[in-house]
Design a protein around this motif. Structure first.
Motif, mmCIF file in Angstrom:
data_model
loop_
_atom_site.group_PDB
_atom_site.id
_atom_site.type_symbol
_atom_site.label_atom_id
_atom_site.label_comp_id
_atom_site.label_asym_id
_atom_site.label_seq_id
_atom_site.Cartn_x
_atom_site.Cartn_y
_atom_site.Cartn_z
ATOM 1 N N LEU A 127 45.256 -3.793 8.843
ATOM 2 C CA LEU A 127 46.352 -2.952 9.340
ATOM 3 C C LEU A 127 47.332 -2.767 8.186
ATOM 4 O O LEU A 127 48.154 -3.634 7.902
ATOM 5 C CB LEU A 127 47.049 -3.588 10.551
ATOM 6 C CG LEU A 127 48.241 -2.769 11.076
ATOM 7 C CD1 LEU A 127 47.845 -1.343 11.453
ATOM 8 C CD2 LEU A 127 48.917 -3.461 12.247
ATOM 9 N N LEU A 128 47.197 -1.631 7.495
ATOM 10 C CA LEU A 128 48.014 -1.366 6.307
ATOM 11 C C LEU A 128 49.157 -0.411 6.635
ATOM 12 O O LEU A 128 50.250 -0.516 6.098
ATOM 13 C CB LEU A 128 47.134 -0.793 5.195
ATOM 14 C CG LEU A 128 45.888 -1.649 4.876
ATOM 15 C CD1 LEU A 128 45.063 -1.002 3.770
ATOM 16 C CD2 LEU A 128 46.270 -3.079 4.491
ATOM 17 N N SER A 129 48.871 0.546 7.521
ATOM 18 C CA SER A 129 49.873 1.518 7.962
ATOM 19 C C SER A 129 49.724 1.667 9.465
ATOM 20 O O SER A 129 48.620 1.496 9.994
ATOM 21 C CB SER A 129 49.589 2.872 7.292
ATOM 22 O OG SER A 129 50.194 3.922 8.029
ATOM 23 N N ILE A 130 50.803 2.025 10.146
ATOM 24 C CA ILE A 130 50.698 2.249 11.590
ATOM 25 C C ILE A 130 49.752 3.425 11.857
ATOM 26 O O ILE A 130 49.158 3.522 12.934
ATOM 27 C CB ILE A 130 52.101 2.465 12.231
ATOM 28 C CG1 ILE A 130 52.052 2.308 13.749
ATOM 29 C CG2 ILE A 130 52.692 3.807 11.855
ATOM 30 C CD1 ILE A 130 51.821 0.914 14.259
ATOM 31 N N GLU A 131 49.578 4.281 10.857
ATOM 32 C CA GLU A 131 48.665 5.429 11.023
ATOM 33 C C GLU A 131 47.195 5.009 11.063
ATOM 34 O O GLU A 131 46.337 5.816 11.387
ATOM 35 C CB GLU A 131 48.897 6.458 9.907
ATOM 36 C CG GLU A 131 50.221 7.150 10.068
ATOM 37 C CD GLU A 131 50.531 8.097 8.929
ATOM 38 O OE1 GLU A 131 50.548 9.312 9.169
ATOM 39 O OE2 GLU A 131 50.765 7.617 7.801
ATOM 40 N N ASP A 132 46.918 3.748 10.747
ATOM 41 C CA ASP A 132 45.535 3.250 10.882
ATOM 42 C C ASP A 132 45.129 3.134 12.352
ATOM 43 O O ASP A 132 43.946 2.987 12.653
ATOM 44 C CB ASP A 132 45.395 1.845 10.259
ATOM 45 C CG ASP A 132 45.641 1.830 8.761
ATOM 46 O OD1 ASP A 132 45.669 2.914 8.159
ATOM 47 O OD2 ASP A 132 45.816 0.725 8.204
ATOM 48 N N LEU A 133 46.126 3.125 13.259
ATOM 49 C CA LEU A 133 45.830 2.881 14.671
ATOM 50 C C LEU A 133 45.942 4.161 15.485
ATOM 51 O O LEU A 133 46.899 4.933 15.326
ATOM 52 C CB LEU A 133 46.825 1.861 15.255
ATOM 53 C CG LEU A 133 46.854 0.482 14.607
ATOM 54 C CD1 LEU A 133 47.980 -0.354 15.215
ATOM 55 C CD2 LEU A 133 45.513 -0.234 14.786
ATOM 56 N N SER A 134 44.989 4.357 16.402
ATOM 57 C CA SER A 134 45.099 5.460 17.362
ATOM 58 C C SER A 134 46.073 5.041 18.464
ATOM 59 O O SER A 134 46.400 3.848 18.598
ATOM 60 C CB SER A 134 43.731 5.758 17.982
ATOM 61 O OG SER A 134 43.334 4.640 18.770
ATOM 62 N N LYS A 135 46.482 6.022 19.271
ATOM 63 C CA LYS A 135 47.365 5.677 20.398
ATOM 64 C C LYS A 135 46.663 4.683 21.332
ATOM 65 O O LYS A 135 47.280 3.715 21.799
ATOM 66 C CB LYS A 135 47.749 6.942 21.165
ATOM 67 C CG LYS A 135 48.696 6.659 22.295
ATOM 68 C CD LYS A 135 49.046 7.906 23.088
ATOM 69 C CE LYS A 135 50.090 7.572 24.148
ATOM 70 N NZ LYS A 135 50.342 8.712 25.047
ATOM 71 N N ALA A 136 45.374 4.895 21.564
ATOM 72 C CA ALA A 136 44.640 3.993 22.475
ATOM 73 C C ALA A 136 44.614 2.571 21.909
ATOM 74 O O ALA A 136 44.724 1.596 22.665
ATOM 75 C CB ALA A 136 43.222 4.512 22.696
ATOM 76 N N GLU A 137 44.475 2.456 20.597
ATOM 77 C CA GLU A 137 44.462 1.107 19.989
ATOM 78 C C GLU A 137 45.837 0.452 20.087
ATOM 79 O O GLU A 137 45.945 -0.755 20.335
ATOM 80 C CB GLU A 137 43.983 1.188 18.533
ATOM 81 C CG GLU A 137 42.475 1.440 18.471
ATOM 82 C CD GLU A 137 41.977 1.847 17.084
ATOM 83 O OE1 GLU A 137 40.763 1.764 16.867
ATOM 84 O OE2 GLU A 137 42.790 2.274 16.229
#
Ligand code: NCD
Length: 311
Positions: free
Chosen positions: A10-20
């Protein structure tokens, strides 16, 4: 079946989808509830977390470590890595992370340089979590902030959220604003002109949600549901005179809260300097100490998912 976060960085919050993100928030709520009954779980028995902090930290490092202990795992802690690790001898972040991968199953790193977490991840053979890379991002703070908003306000959709202070150098607001853009929110950004949200980020946010940029704090306070206050990031200024010029830009007083919006939720990633008066602390909407507590649950959830101990 493994969850989609298993083994990931997890480097940036953009690595995660809304579902994640929602999966992490749901898991955080479950773990918080479980820990009320049983203070120590055994989900990560035998797993080791290494925390590598090249910048000061109180909450982030200790809540990660508390989270790992509560999950039944163990912790290796390098709290002043800039001075006490081989970085002082010139070792690269990639080499250090590669070596630490032999000692731990997960690395949490904070460093003053933008994209330093990416450098560590290039060398690491275990997952790396960014605990703050300079003025860039602080994705796990965004997770605990979302968890706090949900707990304090019951939901995220439909809210008007305001961010005030150092929106230029504050990494927490960079990560949180990107995360909030997944929901149906209105975002007000209040700062002195010199500390506005980076234009590229503001532009990206405006493509997804309604964003107002203003200097008028009290007008926004009267209209919003939650106010996210930030510290002016003194350590990011090259010229101390530039810091002195903006350091007292916005101060939240009890009188200001009571006269504009006594129902407002007030958040702050902490540490505070002078931007929230201490007599605000016992107002019912002052959520910042509860927010700091929530760091444990959000970080437990994230580590349990990355290390594939829950689904
Ligand atoms: C923040 C940080 O380090 O970016 N603190 C934290 O992690 N809770 C905010 C700050 O230092 O102002």
């Amino acid at each position: 079946m493994s969850n989609s976060l298993a083994g990931r960085d997890l480097l940036s919050i953009e690595d995660l989808s809304k579902a994640e993100i929602e999966l992490i928030l749901d898991q955080a709520a479950q773990l918080e509830e479980q820990c009320q009954k049983q203070p120590k779980l055994d989900l990560l028995n035998g797993r080791i977390l290494a925390t590598l902090f090249y910048e000061p930290s109180t909450r982030t490092r200790l809540s990660f470590e508390s989270a790992m202990h509560r999950l039944g795992g163990d912790v290796l802690s390098s709290a002043s890595a800039a001075k006490t690790s081989s970085a002082a001898k010139g070792e690269t972040l990639a080499d250090a992370a590669r070596v630490i991968s032999g000692y731990a199953h997960l690395i949490v790193q904070r460093h003053p340089e933008i994209l330093s977490a990416q450098q560590a991840a290039e060398g690491a053979t275990v997952p790396v979590i960014n605990a703050g890379d300079g003025s860039h991002e602080h994705p796990t703070q965004a997770l605990l902030d979302l968890y706090t908003i949900q707990k304090e306000r019951g939901q995220i959709d439909g809210l008007h959220i305001a961010m005030v202070g150092d929106l230029r150098y504050g990494r927490t607001v960079h990560s949180l604003s990107k995360a909030l853009a997944h929901w149906d929110v209105t975002l007000s950004l209040i700062s002195p002109p010199a500390l506005q949200m980076p234009p590229l980020l503001a532009h990206k946010l405006k493509q997804k949600i309604t964003v107002n940029e203003t200097e008028d704090l009290s007008a926004v306070m009267a209209a919003c549901d939650a106010l996210y206050v930030t510290r002016i990031q003194r350590e990011r200024f090259k010229d101390p005179a530039d810091y002195d010029a903006v350091k007292d830009s916005y101060v939240i007083t009890r009188e200001l809260v009571e006269s504009t919006n006594p129902e407002i939720t007030i958040m702050h990633p902490l540490p505070r300097v002078n931007e929230i008066a201490t007599d605000v602390d016992d107002l019912p909407g002052a959520a910042y100490f509860r927010q700091a507590d929530n760091g444990v649950w959000a970080r437990m959830a994230l580590m349990a998912l990355i290390l594939d101990a829950v689904e």
